[in-house]
Design a protein around this motif. Structure first.
Motif, PDB file in Angstrom:
ATOM      1  N   GLU A 124      18.502   9.164  35.246  1.00 37.21           N
ATOM      2  CA  GLU A 124      18.928   9.271  36.639  1.00 37.21           C
ATOM      3  C   GLU A 124      19.983  10.341  36.853  1.00 37.21           C
ATOM      4  O   GLU A 124      20.102  10.895  37.922  1.00 37.21           O
ATOM      5  N   SER A 125      20.756  10.604  35.828  1.00 37.41           N
ATOM      6  CA  SER A 125      21.794  11.617  36.017  1.00 37.41           C
ATOM      7  C   SER A 125      21.210  13.023  35.960  1.00 37.41           C
ATOM      8  O   SER A 125      21.915  13.994  36.144  1.00 37.41           O
ATOM      9  N   GLY A 126      19.945  13.134  35.686  1.00 35.55           N
ATOM     10  CA  GLY A 126      19.316  14.448  35.709  1.00 35.55           C
ATOM     11  C   GLY A 126      19.633  15.297  34.503  1.00 35.55           C
ATOM     12  O   GLY A 126      19.397  16.488  34.498  1.00 35.55           O
ATOM     13  N   LEU A 127      20.189  14.696  33.484  1.00 36.25           N
ATOM     14  CA  LEU A 127      20.534  15.457  32.280  1.00 36.25           C
ATOM     15  C   LEU A 127      19.414  15.286  31.260  1.00 36.25           C
ATOM     16  O   LEU A 127      18.665  14.328  31.309  1.00 36.25           O
ATOM     17  N   ALA A 142      28.142  17.083  37.191  1.00 33.45           N
ATOM     18  CA  ALA A 142      27.480  17.032  35.882  1.00 33.45           C
ATOM     19  C   ALA A 142      27.621  18.344  35.114  1.00 33.45           C
ATOM     20  O   ALA A 142      26.782  18.662  34.289  1.00 33.45           O
ATOM     21  N   GLN A 185      27.266   8.152  36.210  1.00 35.21           N
ATOM     22  CA  GLN A 185      26.480   8.803  37.257  1.00 35.21           C
ATOM     23  C   GLN A 185      27.437   9.685  38.024  1.00 35.21           C
ATOM     24  O   GLN A 185      28.354   9.202  38.665  1.00 35.21           O
ATOM     25  N   GLU A 193      23.327  14.614  44.794  1.00 39.62           N
ATOM     26  CA  GLU A 193      22.791  15.579  43.835  1.00 39.62           C
ATOM     27  C   GLU A 193      22.272  16.832  44.528  1.00 39.62           C
ATOM     28  O   GLU A 193      22.385  17.934  44.001  1.00 39.62           O
ATOM     29  N   PRO A 239      33.166   8.022  37.739  1.00 45.01           N
ATOM     30  CA  PRO A 239      32.397   9.234  37.430  1.00 45.01           C
ATOM     31  C   PRO A 239      32.083  10.084  38.650  1.00 45.01           C
ATOM     32  O   PRO A 239      31.982  11.287  38.540  1.00 45.01           O
ATOM     33  N   GLN A 240      31.974   9.450  39.812  1.00 44.87           N
ATOM     34  CA  GLN A 240      31.660  10.240  41.007  1.00 44.87           C
ATOM     35  C   GLN A 240      32.826  11.124  41.433  1.00 44.87           C
ATOM     36  O   GLN A 240      32.654  12.002  42.244  1.00 44.87           O
TER      37      GLN A 240
END
Lengths: 983, 211
Positions: free
Chosen positions: B56-59, A903, B144, A25, A896-897
């Motif tokens: 956790e994904s920060g969204l 994101a 994630q 992140e 997803p990674q």
């Protein structure tokens, strides 16, 4: 013991970094950037009454509805509606909901103003999509249930603004009614709806706002007809244009009695010629007419008396009226004067004087002003201040206040048409040493911080500092070429005809130019940007020259419209040359040939299938004539279901000044139109490099890839199933995939998928094709891979033949030869719908490939090509496992990674472009839509360089610790030795 | 009534609020044919995200931009605050609904609208063929997008190249002397002399002698 303690400490210091293709992140923004746009603004509604956040709500031509911060221009929230869901109008109701009317007046949605959450949605029954109007009554008392009126087609809908329920609905006329103007006199329950029935009848309705009852209705026809534009001059006079657009027709409709008055525009304005346009405006007694050369403001004195107030020379723009009080309205006039813009605000009560007059300096590359939206604020001395939101010709959006541009948004980037890349200039000699020494300490400090970060010892402040150091990394934003080839310019062409260069480091605009030839002019009324190509890429001979790009456009949307060429310097955006061609542009083929100044040769095929060579120099003709027998091309006629192959020939004498070549038809493939229609064609990238021609499979066997640059992938579908999903049944749908050699016209392979339909997306690379389609039987999306292998070279494996010299390894490979090919294919399910499909490219083609899939959720997924290997089986043998073959599964995995956009979303995703970096492991990925996203990815990890994460400080520390340990142990051993000797 | 959720029904939006699914086959055929502009049905459902908080994904915990997509982009609808969405004027046939919500993985849904039995509609997840009795779409899993930073651990340390380097060094330091001890001192000296004769510079010869 001392040694052990020392070692223990060292162990603690040493830390491993797990290498992974995915992103942590805190690595966001290191190699990638993301920019959000909205597109060209159509409507803007200000929301500035309340204290606190001041906003402007806009709707755009990209079907975006967004709320922007009026102070900075940042996006609070944004929604991208569907492609066919065009926004007709936007407004704010109850002071808290944004209302959008879309899809030709058939969908009304309300969004929460603070966060953009949809509150309600209402579907209106509209007979036919037509011009629709949204009427949100002003000066409403909050709390009272207010009605929103929608005029569309021939009906009126009244909806409650709190929950979107239809309160009443009124069918006005069965004929083709088009409501032009709606207004509600102050403090009245009566709505006036004015419009035209057909082209010659004017109609006025008086409708009760609460019940929808038509109180009065009056019609009258006008014999010379209307052009369909009308402007409200006062409470009982409407001014329209007649069908020829040369007469103004003032229509009075007081008490249901309709009177027409014709006024010849030339009588008013002697220099008028051509056609006039009414500017949509709602002023008290004032009318704005656009007469091509200028905007004329007219005062409507009575039914038949018009008076010129002011003539504003073009280019200029005028805003809607902004009501300040019951009697007073203000409007803004913006006028160009070369690089300056004069901004005037006037009150309708006093037209001779200006309330506000400011001059703003404007970047010349933004073009003319297209739209102006005015808003007022209270100054501290209780007078009115004004700000305007300006939409420019290049689709950018500016906020002007107090004589300066407060913020600007480059929203032309929401509509990229095409893109290419250019190298940056080589770094010049003479970097100062002092700078390096100064930064050494900083560098060490930075690395020490990073080390702390990786050891998870850093405090939150330090973590922030690390992030800041990483993001502002000076290296990546330099304007020079770098060793790894990460720094480049992305040159994009937008629909507005603007060319912009974006730096890959941080996405900033390095230069931008609004191409003069792609602007509206008398010779070219409707220019249309098409493509951008590399024109000159200097390598050896013309090193002192800057690279340049070729921008191609067309005058108008028809194929036979004349083409437009413009050559732009890639370093500074200077336009070297631009011309309107005498012929049309249908295809452009960049040839792998360059002339003596390293300009790439391009063949332009016009609408008559004649080929024109560019650049038009004798030098290029000479080079071209040598290669002409080797040039083949094809054309796909989608409507006719024909693919034709051509070569070029010279009929008669070659005119050296014109360089026109005639097509010679070689082959044609006609698809039976009753069972197939061409849905998609795809080819390999011209510049793709294939590293290995053979593939070593298990058991030391070799398969030769069929590598030809002439492979064309064609997908055809059943005519019945050529629409969207849901329009056909599995029985009437099928899909054929063809691989066609474009030189000989030979069909290398054909495969059918029963029960499959489009939309189809495909990508061709090396010796394989991957395509995505919809399987109606399983009702899931599917991806198929076809790999082609050359059977004729298979014999070369025979050692005896090699020994006896009977191999064909040295035989020249010709496009005319018809080698035996074998094909392997496999299909897999894929969860998502796909918007775009691309494949990674690297400098030497050694690195394994990844597919880049733009999903329906506007994300970009990287999928290893190994998952689309036709040799996958349920139980791979030991040797196959060693080779890296993944056991077969029925669907492709979505990890997803492995989303390269992590994101983030690239809203309205339309294209993914890959460019190789100089570093073999790395590909640069640029994806565009309404948003832009850039990153670099390493499909096989960065095997040829240290990762960003690599901690030099750690390495240094380890070495220092090792040396220290060495010295300590040496000293100890010396001591021990001495002790032994004394003994 | 809204809590009765997910249903499919013929066109008039008012019917949306009734729990029609159970009774949908009882609807008179004429109802769908006559009403509205007559070209289709309404698909209504709900996207359910509760319980799933993506900290956790920060969204943001409650995404406001949930799109529901019909037939790969033919039309796009947005979920309301309570998760309800609807598509109107959908013709009879088999359709595909996808949900795009950042941070969640949704299975596409196959929706069959029967032409013969107006109002009879079936839905199933295409990923696992689970039949839905109500059109409540729940994410199959959270996504994630970022790799997690592993906290400091001895194992990861050992696996790193520098850890291996250290390990080897330790081995040399502690095990080698043990081996050396077993060697006969005479032999050792001989071996050292041999090495010196060959001119291999040893570390001790490089370092300055203190005595």
């Amino acid at each position: 013991m001392a040694i052990r303690a020392c070692l223990g400490l060292m162990i603690l210091l040493v830390f491993s970094s797990t290498i992974s293709t995915a992103l942590f992140e805190d690595q966001v923004g290191l190699a990638d950037w993301h920019q959000k746009y909205i597109g060209k603004v159509k409507h803007a509604i200000f929301h500035t009454q309340k204290t606190g956040r001041k906003r402007v709500v806009v709707s755009t031509e990209e079907n975006v509805v967004a709320s922007l911060d009026l102070r900075t221009g940042d996006i609070f929230w944004r929604h991208v509606l569907g492609k066919i869901d065009r926004i007709d109008q936007v407004d704010i109701t109850l002071g808290k909901y944004v209302v959008t009317l879309s899809s030709g007046g058939s969908i009304l949605r309300a969004w929460n103003l603070p966060d953009g959450q949809m509150i309600w949605e209402s579907i209106l029954q509209v007979s036919a999509p037509s011009k629709s109007l949204l009427h949100v009554p002003a000066n409403m008392n909050v709390g009272k249930d207010n009605l929103i009126l929608v005029f569309g087609g021939s009906s009126i809908h009244a909806l409650s603004s709190t929950d979107g329920q239809i309160v009443w609905r009124k069918e006005l006329s069965t004929n083709s009614l088009e409501i032009q103007q709606v207004f509600q006199p102050h403090d009245s329950d009566i709505i006036y709806a004015l419009g035209f029935i057909g082209s010659s009848e004017f109609v006025a309705y008086y409708v009760n706002y609460k019940t929808g009852e038509v109180l009065q209705q009056s019609k009258a026809s006008f014999k010379s007809g209307f052009c369909g534009e009308a402007s409200l001059a006062s409470d009982d006079v409407v001014v329209a244009l007649d069908a020829s657009r040369t007469y103004l027709v003032s229509i009075s409709f007081r008490n249901g009695v309709i009177n027409f008055q014709q006024i010849y525009i030339r009588d008013l304005i002697p220099e008028f010629s051509g056609k006039a346009t009414l500017l949509p405006s709602k002023y008290n007694g004032i009318l704005a007419v656009d007469i091509a050369s200028s905007i004329v403001l007219l005062r409507v004195k009575g039914v038949n008396e018009l008076e010129i107030i002011e003539k504003i020379n073009y280019p200029s723009a005028i805003s809607d009226a902004l009501p300040l009080s019951k009697e007073q309205q203000a409007f803004a006039i913006l006028q160009h004067d070369e690089s300056r813009i004069h901004f005037k605000v006037k009150f309708d009560t006093d037209l001779t004087n200006e309330v506000l007059k400011e001059t703003i300096q404007m970047d010349g590359q933004r073009g003319n002003i297209e739209k102006v939206f005015i808003n007022n604020y209270m100054r501290t001395d209780r007078t009115h201040g004004f700000r305007v939101l300006v939409v420019m010709e290049d689709h950018s959006l500016l906020l002007v206040q107090q004589g300066e541009i407060v913020w600007s948004r480059e929203d032309g980037l929401a509509s990229i048409v095409d893109s290419t890349t250019s190298e940056l200039p080589v770094e010049k000699e003479g970097v100062s040493v002092a700078e390096v020494e100064h930064s050494l300490f900083e560098w060490l400090k930075g690395h020490f911080l990073k080390l702390k970060g990786t050891l998870m010892l850093a405090s939150p402040d330090e973590v922030a500092a690390i992030q800041a150091i990483r993001l502002k990394s000076f290296e990546k934003n330099k304007m020079t070429r770098d060793h790894n080839g990460f720094r480049k310019l992305i040159i994009v062409l937008t629909r507005a005809g603007k060319v912009l260069a974006l730096h890959t480091g941080d996405g900033r605009v390095v230069w931008s130019v609004l191409l003069p030839v792609l602007r509206k002019s008398e010779t070219c009324g409707n220019p249309f940007a098409l493509n951008v190509y590399q024109w000159q890429v200097p390598h050896h001979h013309a090193m002192h020259e800057n690279p340049s790009v070729l921008v191609v456009g067309r005058c108008g949307h028809n194929f036979d419209a004349p083409g437009i060429f413009s050559i732009v310097d890639a370093y500074n955006g200077k336009v070297h040359n631009s011309l309107v061609l005498e012929h049309s542009v249908r295809h452009i083929m960049p040839l792998p040939l360059t002339d003596s100044t390293e300009q790439n040769l391009h063949i332009v095929i016009d609408d008559n299938l004649h080929a024109h060579l560019y650049p038009k120099t004798s030098d290029s003709v000479k080079i071209f004539l040598d290669e002409m027998p080797n040039i083949y091309w094809y054309s796909v006629e989608v409507g006719k279901n024909i693919i034709k192959g051509y070569s070029l020939e010279i009929k008669g004498e070659l005119d050296m000044a014109e360089n026109v070549f005639q097509p010679k038809e070689l082959w044609s493939i006609v698809f039976p139109s009753e069972s197939e229609t061409i849905a998609l064609t795809a080819t390999r990238k011209m510049n793709e490099i294939v590293h290995t021609q053979a593939k070593i499979v298990a058991d030391q066997d070799v398969m030769y890839k069929y590598i030809s640059t002439n492979i064309l992938f064609v997908a055809t579908v059943a005519p019945k199933a050529s629409g969207e999903i849901g329009s056909a049944t599995p029985e009437e749908a099928w899909l054929y995939a063809y691989l066609i050699d474009t030189v000989s016209g030979r069909i290398l392979h054909r495969v059918s998928h029963q029960g499959a339909q489009g939309p189809i997306h495909a990508v061709v690379s090396e010796n394989w094709v991957v395509y995505h389609y919809f399987n109606l039987r399983a009702h899931r999306h599917e991806m198929s891979v076809i790999e082609i292998y050359d059977q004729s070279r298979e014999d070369n494996k025979d050692v005896w033949k090699l020994v006896l010299g009977k191999h064909n390894l040295t035989a020249p490979i010709s496009s005319y030869s018809k080698p035996e090919v074998t094909v392997k294919s496999q299909s897999y399910f894929f969860t998502h719908s796909v918007k775009s499909l691309a494949v990674t490219v690297t400098a030497k083609g050694i690195t394994s490939k990844q597919l880049l899939i733009g999903t329906i959720g506007d994300q970009v997924l990287a999928l290893d090509k190994r998952f689309l290997d036709p040799r996958r089986s349920v139980n791979p043998t030991q040797s196959e496992k060693e080779e890296g073959i993944i056991p077969l599964t029925d669907s492709l995995p979505i990890v997803p990674q492995s989303y390269v956009t992590h994101a983030l979303q690239v809203e309205g995703l339309r294209g993914i472009v890959t460019t190789p970096a100089k570093l073999e492991s790395t590909t640069l990925v640029f994806s565009y839509g309404v948003d832009l996203f850039f990153t670099r990815i390493a499909p096989s990890r960065t095997y040829d360089s240290l990762t960003e994460d690599f901690s030099y400080a750690l390495l240094l520390l380890t070495i220092v610790a090792l040396v220290a340990a060495l010295l300590v142990t040496w000293a100890l051993s010396e001591k021990k030795e001495l002790r032994e000797k004394w003994r | 009534m809204r809590s009765s959720a997910a249903l499919f029904n013929p066109s008039p939006p008012l019917l949306l609020l009734l729990p029609l699914l159970l009774f949908s086959h009882l609807l008179p055929r004429a109802l769908a044919a006559d009403l509205g502009s007559g070209d289709g049905y309404t698909i209504a459902g709900r996207v359910k995200l509760d319980g799933a908080t993506s900290k956790e994904s920060g969204l943001p915990a409650k995404p406001t931009n949930i799109k529901v997509i019909l037939n790969g982009g033919q039309s796009i609808s947005f979920a309301r605050a309570d998760g309800y969405f609807s598509f109107h004027n959908v013709p009879a046939g088999t359709h595909l609904i996808e949900v795009a919500a950042l941070g969640y993985f949704f299975s596409p849904v196959r929706v069959d609208i029967s032409a013969r039995n107006p109002g009879k509609i079936q839905a199933a997840l295409t990923e696992n063929r689970r039949v839905l009795y109500e059109l409540i779409l729940e994410p199959l899993r959270e996504e994630q997008y970022y790799e997690k930073r592993e906290p400091f651990s001895i194992m990861s340390l050992m696996k790193s190249p520098m850890g291996l380097m250290m390990g080897f060094m330790l081995l040399v330091m502690f095990v080698m002397p043990k081996l050396m001890e077993n060697i006969d001192p005479e032999e050792m000296r001989r071996a050292q002399e041999d090495m010196r004769a060959q001119g291999v510079p040893s570390l001790s010869s490089l370092l300055p002698r203190s005595n």
